[in-house]
Motif scaffolding. Sequence first.
Motif, PDB file in Angstrom:
ATOM      1  N   UNK A   1       0.725  -1.220   0.088  1.00 30.85           N
ATOM      2  CA  UNK A   1       0.070  -0.141  -0.025  1.00 30.85           C
ATOM      3  C   UNK A   1       1.035   1.306   0.028  1.00 30.85           C
ATOM      4  N   UNK A   2       1.999   1.235   0.748  1.00 35.88           N
ATOM      5  CA  UNK A   2       2.974   2.562   0.885  1.00 35.88           C
ATOM      6  C   UNK A   2       3.685   2.695  -0.543  1.00 35.88           C
TER       7      UNK A   2
ATOM      8  N   UNK B   1      14.320   4.008  -1.816  1.00 37.10           N
ATOM      9  CA  UNK B   1      14.317   4.310  -0.375  1.00 37.10           C
ATOM     10  C   UNK B   1      15.778   4.176   0.132  1.00 37.10           C
ATOM     11  N   UNK B   2      16.106   4.431   1.415  1.00 41.02           N
ATOM     12  CA  UNK B   2      17.292   4.307   1.827  1.00 41.02           C
ATOM     13  C   UNK B   2      17.892   2.794   1.865  1.00 41.02           C
ATOM     14  N   UNK B   3      18.966   2.654   1.725  1.00 42.17           N
ATOM     15  CA  UNK B   3      19.559   1.314   1.689  1.00 42.17           C
ATOM     16  C   UNK B   3      19.179   0.400   3.031  1.00 42.17           C
ATOM     17  N   UNK B   4      19.233   1.142   4.013  1.00 40.66           N
ATOM     18  CA  UNK B   4      19.098   0.262   5.310  1.00 40.66           C
ATOM     19  C   UNK B   4      17.541  -0.211   5.138  1.00 40.66           C
ATOM     20  N   UNK B   5      16.472   0.157   4.320  1.00 38.78           N
ATOM     21  CA  UNK B   5      15.360  -0.320   4.171  1.00 38.78           C
ATOM     22  C   UNK B   5      15.344  -1.928   3.955  1.00 38.78           C
TER      23      UNK B   5
ATOM     24  N   UNK C   1      10.464  -6.779  -1.904  1.00 39.11           N
ATOM     25  CA  UNK C   1       9.867  -5.542  -2.063  1.00 39.11           C
ATOM     26  C   UNK C   1      11.176  -4.379  -1.457  1.00 39.11           C
ATOM     27  N   UNK C   2      11.287  -4.600  -0.222  1.00 39.27           N
ATOM     28  CA  UNK C   2      12.255  -3.438   0.353  1.00 39.27           C
ATOM     29  C   UNK C   2      13.587  -3.676  -0.208  1.00 39.27           C
ATOM     30  N   UNK C   3      14.049  -4.921  -0.560  1.00 40.07           N
ATOM     31  CA  UNK C   3      15.419  -5.101  -1.201  1.00 40.07           C
ATOM     32  C   UNK C   3      15.403  -4.366  -2.644  1.00 40.07           C
TER      33      UNK C   3
ATOM     34  N   UNK D   1      15.116  -1.304   9.961  1.00 41.45           N
ATOM     35  CA  UNK D   1      14.667  -0.900   8.611  1.00 41.45           C
ATOM     36  C   UNK D   1      13.853   0.195   8.370  1.00 41.45           C
ATOM     37  N   UNK D   2      12.597   0.180   9.372  1.00 45.58           N
ATOM     38  CA  UNK D   2      11.784   1.284   8.996  1.00 45.58           C
ATOM     39  C   UNK D   2      12.353   2.632   9.887  1.00 45.58           C
ATOM     40  N   UNK D   3      12.841   2.473  10.678  1.00 43.18           N
ATOM     41  CA  UNK D   3      13.727   3.654  11.214  1.00 43.18           C
ATOM     42  C   UNK D   3      14.924   4.403  10.588  1.00 43.18           C
ATOM     43  N   UNK D   4      15.745   3.509   9.907  1.00 43.20           N
ATOM     44  CA  UNK D   4      16.782   4.021   9.040  1.00 43.20           C
ATOM     45  C   UNK D   4      16.716   4.087   7.741  1.00 43.20           C
ATOM     46  N   UNK D   5      15.608   3.337   7.179  1.00 48.84           N
ATOM     47  CA  UNK D   5      15.487   3.236   5.833  1.00 48.84           C
ATOM     48  C   UNK D   5      14.492   4.229   5.378  1.00 48.84           C
TER      49      UNK D   5
END
Length: 199
Positions: free
Chosen positions: A79-80, A141-145, A131-133, A195-199
């Motif tokens: 969704x995001x 998105x940022x790599x750490x996501x 999906x995050x990768x 992942x959510x905080x730093x990505x």
Amino acid sequence: MTSLDRTLLLLTGFLAAYQIAIGIDQMDSVSITAYTIAFGVILVAGLLLIILGFEVLDAPIVVIISTIIPLALSLGLVWQHLASYRTVYLIFTIVSFLAVILTRSIVMQNKLPVIVIAITHGIAGMTIFLLPIILSAQGQVMPLFSLVGVGGALIGLAGLLLSFLKTGKPILSRDTIMRLFPMLLLLTTALFVAGFKFG
């Protein structure tokens, strides 16, 4: 359950509570709701395990509960980040969840319950994993996501271990699963939060 197990589960609860209270913001209501449900289930599951011990995992409803986490997390991610697939994935989430409830509620002698679980966890788990990768690799998105993806692989593994244990076709022995579960749950939650905080 050992003191170490309880400590690991308590830390898991703290991380899940942090993510619910602080870690989810600046998103639309559906994503926030999906993430809140997922981390809320992790929080409640950890607390129930601390209070009731591993015996709570023998309850028939565990298969259904263990399905909520990957379905809710993957729905939040889709969704995001994949607006064009929102409706399709929402339908998949609802249908899959209802199918799991149905196949768990009715005694069946065939392999349908196992197939439903495998498909549901497989698709939701691969969505959380890939999906995050992919988004990180594309620079969206940022790599750490990508840590969310690693956590997705672990939650998918945990869900499958529990589900197949409950269906009577365990991948690993019950004792092995019980030894691994607290650490697996903590590591998964920590990866999600990071992942959510730093990505």
